[in-house]
Design an enzyme around this catalytic site. Structure first.
Site, PDB file in Angstrom:
ATOM      1  N   ARG A  16      30.222  36.089   4.721  1.00 13.63           N
ATOM      2  CA  ARG A  16      31.657  36.396   4.774  1.00 13.63           C
ATOM      3  C   ARG A  16      32.073  37.209   3.555  1.00 13.63           C
ATOM      4  NH1 ARG A  16      33.433  30.646   7.224  1.00 13.63           N
ATOM      5  NH2 ARG A  16      33.179  31.150   9.427  1.00 13.63           N
ATOM      6  N   ARG A 155      29.648  46.812   9.822  1.00  8.53           N
ATOM      7  CA  ARG A 155      30.467  45.596   9.844  1.00  8.53           C
ATOM      8  C   ARG A 155      30.271  44.837  11.165  1.00  8.53           C
ATOM      9  NH1 ARG A 155      33.715  41.498  11.628  1.00  8.53           N
ATOM     10  NH2 ARG A 155      35.131  40.903   9.975  1.00  8.53           N
ATOM     11  N   LYS A 166      24.997  30.782  11.870  1.00  7.46           N
ATOM     12  CA  LYS A 166      25.666  29.724  12.644  1.00  7.46           C
ATOM     13  C   LYS A 166      24.645  28.946  13.467  1.00  7.46           C
ATOM     14  CE  LYS A 166      30.198  31.768  12.736  1.00  7.46           C
ATOM     15  NZ  LYS A 166      31.276  32.410  13.466  1.00  7.46           N
ATOM     16  N   ASN A 194      36.235  31.031  14.820  1.00  6.80           N
ATOM     17  CA  ASN A 194      36.946  30.268  13.794  1.00  6.80           C
ATOM     18  C   ASN A 194      38.302  30.950  13.597  1.00  6.80           C
ATOM     19  OD1 ASN A 194      37.957  29.216  11.368  1.00  6.80           O
ATOM     20  ND2 ASN A 194      35.891  28.732  10.654  1.00  6.80           N
ATOM     21  N   GLU A 198      39.853  34.125  11.111  1.00 10.34           N
ATOM     22  CA  GLU A 198      40.405  35.370  11.675  1.00 10.34           C
ATOM     23  C   GLU A 198      41.830  35.612  11.177  1.00 10.34           C
ATOM     24  OE1 GLU A 198      39.999  35.785  15.934  1.00 10.34           O
ATOM     25  OE2 GLU A 198      37.967  35.000  15.918  1.00 10.34           O
ATOM     26  N   THR A 247      32.559  42.238  16.969  1.00 11.10           N
ATOM     27  CA  THR A 247      31.640  41.435  16.143  1.00 11.10           C
ATOM     28  C   THR A 247      31.233  40.189  16.934  1.00 11.10           C
ATOM     29  OG1 THR A 247      32.731  42.217  14.135  1.00 11.10           O
ATOM     30  CG2 THR A 247      31.362  40.246  13.920  1.00 11.10           C
ATOM     31  N   GLU A 251      27.636  38.881  18.224  1.00 10.61           N
ATOM     32  CA  GLU A 251      27.163  37.511  17.953  1.00 10.61           C
ATOM     33  C   GLU A 251      26.681  36.841  19.245  1.00 10.61           C
ATOM     34  OE1 GLU A 251      29.433  34.921  15.326  1.00 10.61           O
ATOM     35  OE2 GLU A 251      30.573  36.619  14.564  1.00 10.61           O
TER      36      GLU A 251
END
Ligand SMILES: O=C(O)C(=O)C[C@]1(C(=O)O)C=C[C@@H](O)C=C1
Length: 261
Positions: A16, A155, A166, A194, A198, A247, A251
């Site tokens: 992060r 990014r 995760k 999450n 955000e 993103t 994931e």
């Protein structure tokens, strides 16, 4: 991230931190692009015939991006696990310097959503970011576009590392395995989302865009709200509508393949 430090830390906190640093990179790249007009011909396919490359059918931006990526490939940019070319890999030259030994953090995968990144950037971001005009600075516009696209791509594809971190968390791993086996993309997405992170991101982004977009004088005065170099709401919208959802798409795609090999 420096993948060659020998102490690669893929904790969620470290990842992060990298995403937060990339916010700065993206905002400054957009500020750089915003100083030039939209320059529509840059995005029109087939407008030019490029000397020595007459068969190329894409836009001036695509040509410039491909030629830039060929040079970057020579200095092994796309061997780095967090760099993804827009150009198909078979069109890129081999590096002219020896390969580096990167630690194998990710499971092997071919996920690359740069075509989607190019589409939203050209269709939605550039026309909202820039004056709808033509100032003839096509080369300047395209060089800034390449910087924006590469930062956005890095990014968004960082989602692979975030997903790996995760998945490695023993608390959630059984759930991930269950949803992956059930091919339940929606459940995977819910588990990795999450909302608080955000929301905090969007608030921080707005503050950053507001501060970075100002002229700061030697006397220390700020020109708050006057002549901002960037549309703050557009930066927030960029993240809300595209960067965060894509993103998450990366994931989910990565996790769906996580158990394959
Ligand atoms: O930080 C995370 O946990 C991420 O997965 C990254 C990210 C983002 O794109 O910023 C995406 C999904 C989460 O809901 C929060 C943030």
């Amino acid at each position: 991230m420096n993948f060659l430090s020998g102490t690669e830390d893929i904790s969620l906190g470290k990842l992060r931190d990298t995403l937060i640093r990339l916010e700065d990179t993206i905002i400054f790249a957009l500020i750089e692009r915003a100083q030039f007009s939209h320059n529509e011909p840059v995005y029109k396919a087939g407008l030019y015939k490029y000397k020595g490359c007459e068969d190329f059918e894409g836009s001036f931006l695509e040509y410039f991006l491909q030629e830039s990526e060929k040079l970057h490939a020579k200095v092994r940019r796309y061997q780095s696990p967090d760099e993804y070319p827009f150009t198909e890999r078979h069109l890129l030259p081999d590096p002219i310097i020896p390969a580096l030994e990167y630690p194998q953090i990710l499971k092997p995968n071919d996920i690359n959503i740069n075509a989607k990144i190019m589409e939203f950037y050209v269709k939605h971001i550039v026309p909202s970011l820039c004056a709808m005009d033509d100032d003839q600075n096509y080369g300047s516009a395209a060089t800034r576009d390449v910087t924006c696209l590469q930062a956005l791509s890095q990014r968004i594809h960082y989602g692979k590392f975030v997903a790996e971190a995760k998945f490695r968390d023993p608390k959630n791993q059984p759930k991930y395995i269950e949803y992956i086996k059930a091919r339940d993309s929606k459940a995977i997405e819910e588990l990795l989302t999450n909302k608080k992170v955000e929301e905090d991101l969007l608030k921080r982004l707005k503050r950053k865009a507001l501060i970075y977009g100002q002229d700061i004088t030697e006397a220390g005065d700020f020109t708050l709200d006057a002549n901002l170099k960037i549309n703050v709401d557009l930066v927030v919208e960029l993240y809300e509508k595209w960067v965060i959802p894509l993103t998450k798409e990366v994931e989910v795609a990565y996790l769906l393949e996580r158990l394959d090999n």
